[in-house]
Each structure stands twice: as structure tokens, then as C-alpha cells.
Design an enzyme around this catalytic site. Structure first.
Site, mmCIF file in Angstrom:
data_model
loop_
_atom_site.group_PDB
_atom_site.id
_atom_site.type_symbol
_atom_site.label_atom_id
_atom_site.label_comp_id
_atom_site.label_asym_id
_atom_site.label_seq_id
_atom_site.Cartn_x
_atom_site.Cartn_y
_atom_site.Cartn_z
ATOM 1 N N TYR A 195 0.804 -1.214 0.000
ATOM 2 C CA TYR A 195 0.000 0.000 0.000
ATOM 3 C C TYR A 195 0.843 1.272 0.000
ATOM 4 C CZ TYR A 195 -4.931 -1.135 0.462
ATOM 5 O OH TYR A 195 -6.226 -1.508 0.209
ATOM 6 N N LYS A 238 2.955 -14.081 5.872
ATOM 7 C CA LYS A 238 3.298 -15.155 4.938
ATOM 8 C C LYS A 238 4.825 -15.278 4.968
ATOM 9 C CE LYS A 238 2.018 -18.054 1.639
ATOM 10 N NZ LYS A 238 1.330 -19.307 1.945
ATOM 11 N N ASP A 273 -6.328 -5.274 4.811
ATOM 12 C CA ASP A 273 -7.396 -4.791 3.933
ATOM 13 C C ASP A 273 -8.299 -5.950 3.521
ATOM 14 O OD1 ASP A 273 -8.691 -2.868 2.258
ATOM 15 O OD2 ASP A 273 -7.717 -3.815 0.550
#
Ligand code: NAD
Length: 367
Positions: free
Chosen positions: A124, A191, A249
Site C-alpha cells: 500500500y 506469509k 485490507d
């Protein structure tokens, strides 16, 4: 003493839901001095800028704002006005509670979790290089040389920065927020097995900070893919979720879906110097001016604002009034009815009136 709050009506359905929240907030009896300001399309029309300096100044001075969703016009120099606002005010934590309310059609029951999303970094950050530009090809050549990994010469590139300092700050925020609300567990999501230097760093730093809270909180971490599945199957196992920006998000919409959709999903963007309260949903332009959409998400964002201002009793009362109207399911908008074209659905303002009516009779009790 009255609370000074910056009020930004927003675009599309923004003014309808923002005013609904404002009317409910006033009906609690808490005193406010509203400082109304513009942002988004409304600001562009009147001031020729999407994010006027006086709006930012007002939020900096008042330290608290409530904002309707705003539209980012395509091709006007801003990737997102919302992201720009968060950056300008250093609102590094996005908080989105997801709670099941009786009466709201939802795929599962008894969800009560809080999403804490890092707001400043990750994919982002907006550091992107379009496919085909000479400097993108230069960057690709450099990356191929350094990494010894192939990248197609016609690729576009987005950069994912995640730092130890921002991760430490958001982890501490999530743990303190959890403790202040009597929560028991924080789950960091990443992750790290694939993105070792970004998500891996997020995992390492959050684990280290999480350890400092041992004895007061359970701190754990999970892979984002596994966590997504577990959230759908057993959302009750989660309490506070701590996520980097992009996963935050995505999973906040997933969790909003678990409790009944965007119409009931409130949120806040918090920093050390300012707080901006807003629904998770956007400005839904196709519903603008129709008195149709659900005001709950925005009113519950107002409940969060009351708690932030220390008005806990008023916050509990307003939340109970909302919960009662939802539970009865009679005076509610179309999205809360069993079918979308249910003729008994009411408009935004009628549902708001019902909540205000209920507020007058509600006595504070444990929800
Ligand atoms: P959106 O959230 O505005 O609307 C998607 C759909 O969700 C709507 O068509 C509607 O069916 C449903 N919905 C949304 N709010 C609802 C409500 N209160 N009650 C009932 N149903 C509701 O998303 P979008 O269409 O992708 O975005 C529209 C605009 O909003 C874009 O310009 C986007 O940039 C902006 N946006 C702003 C914010 C913000 O200001 N915080 C957040 C997201 C999107």
C-alpha cells in the site's frame, strides 16, 4: 466540556450516513462542537483540491474526526484520498471491530474480533513502476542482476516495504489496545515462509514484542492462507488480529462478511496525534441521495469515537440502541432484510430515527 470534533460528510452516500451518525451522537446527550470540513470530490468542486490544507489543520487541532466515505476521482493525481489522509496525519493503526449482532443476516454467529491493520507500509506504500517504462526496465535489469531471479522485461513492479520500526509500533499498539479492552489473545498474520525479508521481519519483530506481554496476553502468529480458512470455519477462536497493510485490507472485508457485510462494519484510523473514525465501506455512488443504505457502520464508528473520547457510558448506550433495532429487524434497511427487495425495508433516515428513539429508553446493560 464539549468535545471539538472535525466532521467530514464525504461523497456519495457519505453525507447521508455521516449525518445519521452525527444525529445519534448528539442524541446521546454528549456535547460536541462540530468543525465541518471537506475532503474528496466535494472538496475538489469547492476548493479545487481533494484534500484541503484547512481540513488537515482542523483534524490536527481537534485530534478527532468523524468522516463519511469519500470518492477518489480517477486521474486526479491521488491514488486514494483516504490513503493520503492517513499518511499526512500518520494514522498508522487501522482498527476494525467485527461483531455479530442478533438479527443481522450472517453466515456464522458469535463473532467478536478486532482487526488491527498496519496503515503506512507494505504494498500500500504506493511505490510502483508501470510496465514498459524505460526506468522500470532499468529497475528490472538491476533486480535480475542482484537477485539472480528472472523477471519478464514487460513486468510492472510494486514494492513492498515492511520495517522493524513500524512493525514494533503496530504490535505494541495492538497489544495495548487488546489489554485496554480486556482482550486475551493477539494473533499476528503473515506469509513469512515465502516473503522472508518482509513478512519474515513482521513475524520476528511482532513475536519479540509479543513476548513482552507474556502473562497478560496470549501472543501467537499464523500464515495468512491458513488463517483465512480458519476465520471462515472457526472465527470464534480469534480475538485481536494483527496484520500488515494488504492482508489487513483483505481480511477486514472477509471478517465484515462474517458478521453481515459492509453495512455493519465500523472502523477507525488512529495515530499518536489524531484519530479519524469512519465506516469500512466506500461512497457507493449508485445509492447517493436515495435514502437507502445502512447507517449502522457509520453509527458504530461513532460508538468507537465516543469510547476514544472517554464517553464510555454514552458509547454503551448507543451501541445497545443499535443492537436493539438490529435484533428486532423491523425498522432496518434493505440489506438487513431476508431478501433484497423486501417491501418492509426502511430508509437510512428512518432507521436512524428508530435508533434515536431506542436510545431514549435504553438503560445501560451488558450487551
Ligand atoms: P463501496 O463500499 O462504496 O460499495 C460497494 C457496495 O457495497 C455498494 O454498491 C453496496 O452494495 C454495498 N454497500 C456499501 N456501503 C453500504 C451501506 N452502508 N449499506 C448497504 N450497502 C452498502 O465500494 P466501491 O464501490 O468499491 O467504492 C466506491 C467509492 O468509494 C470509490 O471511489 C472508492 O475509492 C471509495 N472508497 C472510499 C472509502 C473511504 O472513504 N473510507 C473506502 C472504500 C472505498
Amino acid at each position: 466540556m464539549a468535545h471539538r470534533v472535525t466532521f467530514i460528510p464525504g461523497d456519495g452516500i457519505g453525507p447521508e450516513v455521516a449525518w445519521a451518525a452525527r444525529r445519534c451522537l448528539e442524541a446521546t446527550g454528549v456535547a460536541f462542537i462540530w468543525d465541518e470540513r471537506l475532503a474528496g470530490e466535494a472538496a475538489l468542486k469547492q476548493t479545487n483540491t481533494l484534500l484541503p490544507e484547512d481540513t488537515l489543520r482542523s483534524i490536527r487541532e481537534n485530534r478527532v474526526a468523524i468522516k463519511g466515505p469519500i470518492t477518489t476521482p480517477i486521474g486526479k493525481g491521488f491514488r486514494s484520498v483516504n490513503v493520503a489522509l492517513r499518511k499526512q496525519l500518520n494514522l498508522y493503526a487501522c482498527v476494525r471491530p467485527c461483531r455479530s449482532y442478533a438479527g443481522v443476516p450472517a453466515p456464522v454467529r458469535d463473532v467478536d474480533l478486532i482487526i488491527v491493520r498496519e496503515n503506512t507500509e507494505d504494498l500500500y506504500a504506493g511505490i510502483e513502476f508501470p510496465a514498459g517504462e524505460p526506468r522500470t526496465r532499468q529497475l528490472i535489469d538491476q533486480l535480475v542482476e542482484w537477485s539472480k531471479q528472472p523477471i519478464q522485461p514487460d513486468a510492472g513492479i510494486s514494492i513492498k516495504p515492511i520495517s522493524a520500526s513500524a512493525t514494533e509500533r503496530i504490535t505494541r499498539f495492538a497489544c495495548e489496545y487488546a489489554l485496554a479492552r480486556g482482550r486475551k489473545k493477539v494473533t499476528a498474520i503473515h506469509k513469512a515462509n515465502i516473503m522472508k525479508f518482509t513478512d519474515g521481519l513482521f513475524m520476528e519483530v511482532s513475536r519479540r514484542v509479543g513476548q513482552e506481554y507474556q502473562g497478560r496476553l496470549v501472543f501467537e502468529d499464523r500464515l495468512v492462507d491458513a488463517a483465512s480458512m480458519q476465520l471462515v470455519l472457526r472465527p470464534q477462536e480469534f480475538d485481536v488480529l494483527l496484520l500488515p497493510n494488504l492482508y489487513g485490507d483483505i481480511l477486514s472485508d472477509l471478517c465484515a462478511g462474517l458478521v453481515g457485510g459492509l453495512g455493519v462494519a465500523p472502523g477507525a484510523n488512529l495515530g499518536d496525534d489524531a484519530a479519524v473514525f469512519e465506516a469500512v465501506h466506500g461512497s457507493a455512488p449508485k445509492y447517493q441521495g436515495l435514502n437507502k443504505v445502512n447507517p449502522t457502520a457509520m453509527i458504530l464508528s461513532g460508538v468507537m469515537m465516543l469510547r476514544h473520547l472517554g464517553e464510555r457510558e454514552a458509547a454503551d448506550r448507543l451501541e445497545q440502541a443499535v443492537a436493539a433495532v438490529l435484533r428486532e429487524g423491523r425498522v432496518v434497511t434493505y440489506d438487513l432484510k431476508p431478501t433484497r427487495n423486501d417491501v418492509s425495508a426502511v430508509g437510512t433516515s428512518e432507521m436512524t430515527d428508530a435508533i434515536i428513539q431506542r436510545l431514549k429508553i435504553v438503560k445501560t446493560q451488558v450487551l
